[in-house]
Motif scaffolding. Structure first.
Motif, short mmCIF file in Angstrom:
data_model
loop_
_atom_site.label_atom_id
_atom_site.label_comp_id
_atom_site.label_asym_id
_atom_site.label_seq_id
_atom_site.Cartn_x
_atom_site.Cartn_y
_atom_site.Cartn_z
N GLY A 51 26.44 -27.90 -6.79
CA GLY A 51 25.07 -28.38 -6.89
C GLY A 51 24.33 -27.69 -8.02
O GLY A 51 23.65 -28.35 -8.82
N ALA A 52 24.46 -26.38 -8.11
CA ALA A 52 23.80 -25.63 -9.19
C ALA A 52 24.30 -26.10 -10.55
O ALA A 52 23.51 -26.32 -11.48
CB ALA A 52 24.02 -24.13 -9.01
N TRP A 106 18.54 -28.44 -7.89
CA TRP A 106 17.12 -28.54 -8.22
C TRP A 106 16.60 -27.19 -8.69
O TRP A 106 15.88 -27.09 -9.70
CB TRP A 106 16.38 -29.03 -6.99
CG TRP A 106 14.92 -29.36 -7.16
CD1 TRP A 106 14.19 -29.40 -8.31
CD2 TRP A 106 14.03 -29.71 -6.10
NE1 TRP A 106 12.89 -29.75 -8.03
CE2 TRP A 106 12.76 -29.95 -6.69
CE3 TRP A 106 14.16 -29.84 -4.72
CZ2 TRP A 106 11.65 -30.32 -5.94
CZ3 TRP A 106 13.06 -30.21 -3.98
CH2 TRP A 106 11.82 -30.45 -4.58
N ALA A 107 16.98 -26.13 -7.98
CA ALA A 107 16.53 -24.78 -8.33
C ALA A 107 17.06 -24.35 -9.69
O ALA A 107 16.30 -23.87 -10.55
CB ALA A 107 16.94 -23.78 -7.26
N ALA A 108 18.36 -24.51 -9.92
CA ALA A 108 18.95 -24.06 -11.19
C ALA A 108 18.45 -24.89 -12.36
O ALA A 108 18.04 -24.34 -13.40
CB ALA A 108 20.48 -24.12 -11.10
N GLY A 168 26.97 -33.30 -8.11
CA GLY A 168 27.91 -32.16 -8.08
C GLY A 168 28.47 -31.93 -6.69
O GLY A 168 29.67 -31.74 -6.52
N VAL A 169 27.60 -31.98 -5.68
CA VAL A 169 28.05 -31.80 -4.30
C VAL A 169 29.00 -32.92 -3.90
O VAL A 169 30.07 -32.67 -3.32
CB VAL A 169 26.85 -31.75 -3.33
CG1 VAL A 169 27.30 -31.80 -1.88
CG2 VAL A 169 26.00 -30.52 -3.59
N ALA A 170 28.63 -34.16 -4.20
CA ALA A 170 29.48 -35.30 -3.83
C ALA A 170 30.87 -35.16 -4.44
O ALA A 170 31.89 -35.41 -3.77
CB ALA A 170 28.83 -36.61 -4.27
#
Length: 176
Positions: A150-151, A91-93, A67-69
């Motif tokens: 990322g989430a 990772w958290a979500a 997602g970030v990429a």
């Protein structure tokens, strides 16, 4: 090792260094930045370890990294990026959703911890919609789209894990 060479810089990426959107997530702007991300990783590992297999945690984080990429490449205004915080949000979500769903019937405590973490991630992302507030909180500019992407990527990773688990159970029940 020259970590500066791993940082995503749009023009360098456009000149052919296609790996930078991924390698940048292993580079950091300074030691405090790296230590903050390391502390977040240790916290997540410690929280999820009893409840979620490491392979599933890795898939949630990989979804966050992807997602970030994608967001740093697609956002023409993103001139540079470094850090693991976007992937950590994935990772958290993703881990929070897996923890809540997996433990719905087994452990109400784990389920509530997962749901609480998910709500905390969402609230943090909502606060980050206001860049001056975010900069005041952290003392430096934060590229919030990476955290959101990322989430989202982590949630996609969790959904993939869920679909694979469902497919495995469904296939196993048909064979039995």
């Amino acid at each position: 090792m020259d970590f500066a060479a791993l940082i995503y810089r749009r023009q360098v990426f456009l000149d052919g260094q296609w790996w930078l959107p991924f390698s940048a997530q292993f580079a950091h702007f300074n030691t405090v930045h790296a230590l903050a991300n390391l502390a977040g990783a240790i916290l997540l590992w410690s929280l999820f370890r009893p409840w979620i297999r490491w392979q599933e945690q890795a898939l949630a984080m990989a979804g966050g990294m992807l997602g970030v990429a994608l967001v740093v490449v697609w956002d023409a205004h993103c001139d540079y990026y470094a850090g693991a915080s976007g992937a950590l949000h994935g990772w958290a979500a993703g881990g929070a959703v897996l923890m809540a769903i997996r433990n719905f019937r087994k452990s109400r405590t784990a389920m509530w911890i997962g749901l609480t973490l998910l709500v905390a991630v969402v609230l943090k992302l909502l606060v980050e919609l206001d860049p001056p507030t975010t900069q005041a909180l952290w003392g430096f500019p934060v590229y919030s789209p990476a955290h959101m992407a990322g989430a989202f990527g982590g949630l996609v990773g969790a959904a993939l894990i869920g679909m694979l688990a469902y497919h495995g159970r469904h296939k196993h029940s048909q064979e039995g």
